[in-house]
Design a protein around this motif. Structure first.
Motif, short mmCIF file in Angstrom:
data_model
loop_
_atom_site.label_atom_id
_atom_site.label_comp_id
_atom_site.label_asym_id
_atom_site.label_seq_id
_atom_site.Cartn_x
_atom_site.Cartn_y
_atom_site.Cartn_z
N ASP A 10 0.87 -1.18 0.00
CA ASP A 10 0.00 0.00 0.00
C ASP A 10 0.90 1.23 0.00
O ASP A 10 1.87 1.26 0.76
CB ASP A 10 -0.92 -0.01 1.23
N CYS A 16 -0.21 0.60 5.86
CA CYS A 16 0.67 -0.58 5.93
C CYS A 16 0.97 -0.94 7.38
O CYS A 16 0.87 -2.10 7.79
CB CYS A 16 1.98 -0.30 5.20
N ASP A 56 -3.23 -3.19 -2.25
CA ASP A 56 -4.07 -2.03 -2.58
C ASP A 56 -4.20 -1.95 -4.10
O ASP A 56 -3.39 -2.51 -4.84
CB ASP A 56 -3.42 -0.76 -2.02
N MET A 59 -1.92 2.28 -6.57
CA MET A 59 -0.52 2.43 -6.18
C MET A 59 0.28 2.98 -7.36
O MET A 59 -0.09 2.77 -8.51
CB MET A 59 0.07 1.08 -5.74
N GLY A 64 -2.53 -2.06 -8.43
CA GLY A 64 -2.79 -3.36 -7.83
C GLY A 64 -3.38 -4.36 -8.78
O GLY A 64 -3.09 -5.57 -8.71
N SER A 84 -9.16 -2.13 -0.79
CA SER A 84 -9.17 -0.94 -1.64
C SER A 84 -10.33 -0.01 -1.30
O SER A 84 -11.37 -0.43 -0.79
CB SER A 84 -9.28 -1.37 -3.10
N GLN A 85 -10.14 1.28 -1.62
CA GLN A 85 -11.23 2.26 -1.51
C GLN A 85 -12.22 2.09 -2.65
O GLN A 85 -13.34 2.57 -2.57
CB GLN A 85 -10.65 3.68 -1.55
N LYS A 106 -11.87 -0.45 2.17
CA LYS A 106 -11.06 0.11 3.25
C LYS A 106 -11.89 0.63 4.42
O LYS A 106 -11.34 1.10 5.41
CB LYS A 106 -10.14 1.21 2.71
#
Length: 208
Positions: A10, A16, A56, A59, A64, A84-85, A106
């Motif tokens: 991440d 992290c 994630d 990145m 990812g 992930s968001q 997340k």
């Protein structure tokens, strides 16, 4: 005892560290490496024999999704949990098709994160279906997370035996869940359940 070797990837270093702390507090015999972009994940795999990668999506250098695709082409049995968001249903479907073992938004709580790792370590997929919206079902009908999962599998068309195999539980337990669902919601057929979810504005888009 087998040592769990985990890579956390991440680009947010605080995330992290937070994930590392949860893992070390709840799992023994664990060795963790933290990296901050997709290229670092691929480089680390040359020297670190990970059995779980927490990844994630957004990145730098290599995102990812691209990273997971490369990893699974090289290591088809690698267990990957995406955190992930991005909660887009099409992304989650793509992750499943690629062979990723699990996904969490997340917004997860610690207990769900621990459950995800345990499930994946036990060779189970972990894709909580529309977890945030499912809170409505939990609150209104007092359904458990497992009962909600069974609802979606019923709508998907699985029979009791198929659900038992998918969930790795007994057919008797599946039948118990089905009876509880009917008792709590009054919905006794797949059509009743579809109408129930539609009435509550819950998406069926994650049913594959």
């Amino acid at each position: 005892m087998t040592i769990n070797k985990i890579i956390i990837a991440d680009d947010h270093r605080l995330i992290c560290s937070a994930l590392e702390q949860i893992i070390t507090d709840n799992f023994i015999n664990t060795e963790i490496v933290k990296v901050h972009d997709g290229k670092q994940v691929l480089e680390k795999l040359n020297s670190f024999q990970a059995n779980l990668i927490i990844l994630d999506i957004n990145m730098p250098n290599l995102n990812g999704l691209e990273t997971a695709e490369i990893i699974l082409s090289r290591y088809p049995k690698m267990k990957i949990l995406v955190v992930s968001q991005n909660e887009n249903s099409s992304l989650i479907k793509k992750l499943k098709v690629m062979g990723v073992k699990g996904y969490l938004p997340k917004t997860f709580d610690q207990e769900l994160f621990i459950e995800a790792i345990q499930s994946i370590q036990n060779d189970q997929l972990f894709f909580p279906i529309n977890e945030l919206k499912n809170d409505i079902l939990k609150d209104r009908y007092n359904l458990t997370a497992r009962e909600i999962e069974v609802i979606y599998l019923i709508i998907k068309g699985l029979n009791t035996k198929e659900m038992a195999a998918y969930l790795k539980i007994s057919a008797y337990t599946v039948d118990t869940h089905r009876k509880n669902i009917a008792s709590k919601t009054g919905a006794k057929t797949p059509i009743n359940l579809i109408l129930l979810l539609d009435e509550m504005g819950l998406s069926l888009s994650l049913i594959i």
